[in-house]
Write an enzyme that holds these catalytic residues in place. Structure first.
Site, PDB file in Angstrom:
ATOM      1  N   GLU A 162      -9.836  -4.609   3.312  1.00  0.00           N
ATOM      2  CA  GLU A 162      -9.659  -4.777   4.765  1.00  0.00           C
ATOM      3  C   GLU A 162     -10.838  -4.206   5.556  1.00  0.00           C
ATOM      4  OE1 GLU A 162      -5.744  -3.355   5.919  1.00  0.00           O
ATOM      5  OE2 GLU A 162      -4.763  -4.979   4.833  1.00  0.00           O
ATOM      6  N   GLU A 215      -2.230  -8.669  -0.694  1.00  0.00           N
ATOM      7  CA  GLU A 215      -1.211  -7.818  -0.048  1.00  0.00           C
ATOM      8  C   GLU A 215      -0.344  -8.744   0.794  1.00  0.00           C
ATOM      9  OE1 GLU A 215      -2.263  -4.228   2.086  1.00  0.00           O
ATOM     10  OE2 GLU A 215      -3.962  -3.868   0.745  1.00  0.00           O
TER      11      GLU A 215
HETATM   12  O1  AHR Z   1       0.055  -1.692   1.908  1.00  0.00           O
HETATM   13  C1  AHR Z   1      -0.084  -0.776   2.944  1.00  0.00           C
HETATM   14  C2  AHR Z   1      -1.443  -0.866   3.628  1.00  0.00           C
HETATM   15  O2  AHR Z   1      -1.510  -2.066   4.334  1.00  0.00           O
HETATM   16  C3  AHR Z   1      -2.659  -0.912   2.734  1.00  0.00           C
HETATM   17  O3  AHR Z   1      -3.115   0.351   2.374  1.00  0.00           O
HETATM   18  C4  AHR Z   1      -3.667  -1.597   3.581  1.00  0.00           C
HETATM   19  O4  AHR Z   1      -4.610  -2.319   2.826  1.00  0.00           O
HETATM   20  C5  AHR Z   1      -2.848  -2.486   4.487  1.00  0.00           C
HETATM   21  O5  AHR Z   1      -3.218  -2.371   5.801  1.00  0.00           O
END
Ligand code: AHR
Length: 515
Positions: A197, A317
């Site tokens: 990210e 994610e």
């Molecule tokens: O999964 C929780 C968080 O969400 C992670 O650390 C991050 O990559 C995202 O913003």
């Protein structure tokens, strides 16, 4: 064609908006031609993720001294529950954590590892779970590892040496260190993330697309020179906030990384803050749009190449996450979402979307595996399976082979975000003669009768029907209380059509053998 159904599934309550309700005909159809496919479903889409965050690793996966743990400190009950999820690929060590992680802190004798300030989530990292522990755990789980390098506060050399430590079989100071730490042979980890990210202002080491693209390209070059067989995931945009231009980020990043990266990441978390069931259940349309937009950016970047090089999406994610979220989530017991049935249905629709984009989505990691926005929830005495566990288990356990292009015709509704949302959301897969169809009924209180019609094949006998449902859309599980779970039944079908009544607020998987 003859279809027999158990009486419990055959009833169709009166439903004014549904054409077939109260009459003999179905309300919706799913037409299937098994020759109409998107190609193979990559098993890596059924991946998961563990981060040094809250009680995901420390207190979840790993709890030294617990009677529930083995001699290495791995919780045996958690491992068994994770194995039942058929996790194909496990991402580690973050997430945001990865952007302040020095992997050298997590090797060597556990008692000599340094405690470091952990700035992503506001704790102190004890480093007792490091590279060796992660790779041992992944081997026990039977999954493939996926490591996210620190391209935030980290350096090119730090990333390169991590690949060398893990994958190199030449005799160097770094590989001697690995051997000294008890591992003679390299592990050969194939999947590596080029940061996490990096477009988000919340990320340590956040930079512009240009700066990230140039930095990540050199990191990728060094990592590849160390091991040419690795596959790299570029950090795609994750900042979808007001004013962010996520397409522009991805375009620039691919400009720099298209010759090095094999995947670009996409992250998506959704929620139901306004308590609007219909709108929340339509969240997978948002995912569809983002996958298709990112796919277009990839196509544009790769157009005209003669070398056959391909790039895919790593949805590394994704989940429902909105309650335990925000600036107060710092410290120990954080991001502990307690999931209900409607969350599980959204997870099922996301999995449908992943299967319906199997030609471009080749990696998927639900975030995360234990305690932190997770399907498995522990305390010191045991665990329970959250509602979202059940759709994940059915998909990962049964969806194999080629993704089918289904022709779904169903009644629709509107929501604040979307004009036309089909009540029936579906995906299908064919593996040899085994057909799996996944159906979510997005209607809160009405069953929907669906004709599943095969255009070029026929059903051959028993059909396994697995339904994830519960007493109402807000039903939750807890320690000693399982309100939402999978129930399994068998129906018989022959001929080319199976008409089935899908219960309100349900996810159902039909698994049939075809003649
Ligand atoms: O999964 C929780 C968080 O969400 C992670 O650390 C991050 O990559 C995202 O913003």
């Amino acid at each position: 064609m003859e279809v027999t159904r158990r009486a419990v599934f055959a009833a169709s309550a009166s439903a004014p908006f549904l054409m077939g309700a109260g009459s003999a005909g179905p309300d919706a159809t799913i037409r299937i031609d098994t020759g109409r496919t998107r190609g193979p479903i990559d098993r890596k889409v059924f991946g998961n993720f563990i981060e040094h965050l809250g009680r995901c690793i420390d207190g979840g996966v790993f709890q030294e001294g617990s009677p529930l743990s083995d001699s290495e400190g791995f919780r045996k009950d958690v491992l068994a529950a994770a194995k039942n999820l058929d996790v194909s690929l496990l991402r580690w060590p973050g997430g945001n954590f990865s952007s302040n992680y020095d992997w050298m802190d997590g090797i060597g004798p556990r008692n000599q590892r340094p405690r470091r300030l952990e700035m992503a989530w506001g704790t102190v990292e004890n480093n007792r779970f490091g590279t060796h522990e992660f790779l041992d755990y992944v081997a026990k789980l039977g999954a493939e590892p996926y490591i996210c390098a620190n391209l935030g506060t980290g350096t090119w050399t730090m990333a390169q040496r991590w690949v060398e430590y893990i994958n190199c079989d030449q005799d160097t100071a770094i590989t001697r260190l690995r051997k000294k730490n008890g591992r003679e042979k390299p592990w050969k980890v194939k999947y590596w993330g080029l940061g996490n990210e990096m477009d988000g202002p919340w990320q340590m080491g956040h930079r512009s697309a240009e700066d990230y693209g140039k930095f990540a390209r050199e990191a990728a070059k060094l990592m590849r020179l160390t091991d040419p067989d690795i596959k790299l995931v570029a950090a795609g945009a994750a900042n979808f906030g007001p004013g962010s231009d996520w397409i522009a980020w991805n375009r620039t990043v691919l400009h720099y990384l298209k010759d090095y990266a094999d995947y670009i990441s996409l992250h998506l978390y959704v929620g139901n803050p306004k308590n609007d069931f219909g709108d929340f259940l339509a969240s997978s349309l948002d995912l569809d749009q983002r996958i298709e937009a990112l796919s277009g950016v990839i196509d544009a970047a790769m157009a005209g190449r003669q070398d056959g090089r391909k790039m895919y999406i790593a949805l590394d994610e994704w989940n429902v996450w909105y309650r335990a979220r925000g600036p107060k989530q710092r410290g120990r017991d954080i991001l502990e979402e307690h999931y209900n049935l409607e969350d599980a249905l959204v997870v099922a629709t996301f999995l449908n979307s992943i299967i319906n984009h199997a030609d471009v989505v080749k990696i998927g990691n639900l975030a995360q595996m234990v305690n932190v926005i997770a399907p498995i929830f522990t305390n010191d005495h045991g665990l329970y399976l959250q509602t979202i566990y059940y759709p994940l288990q059915l998909f990962a356990g049964n969806v194999r082979g080629d993704s089918l292009k289904l022709d779904v015709n169903a009644p629709t509704y509107k929501s604040p975000r979307f004009d036309s949302i089909p009540y029936i959301d579906a995906s299908g897969a064919l593996d040899g003669n085994t057909l799996v169809v996944n159906v979510v009924n997005r209607h809160l209180d009405q069953p929907i009768s669906v004709a599943v019609a095969l255009e070029n094949r026929s059903f051959a006998g028993p059909v396994k029907v697995s339904e994830v449902n519960g007493p109402d859309n807000k039903a939750q599980n807890d320690f000693g209380k399982t309100l939402v779970k999978t129930t399994t039944n068998s129906v018989t079908a022959s001929g080319n059509t199976l008409t089935y009544s899908f219960a309100p607020h349900s996810y159902t998987q039909i698994k049939a053998t075809l003649a």
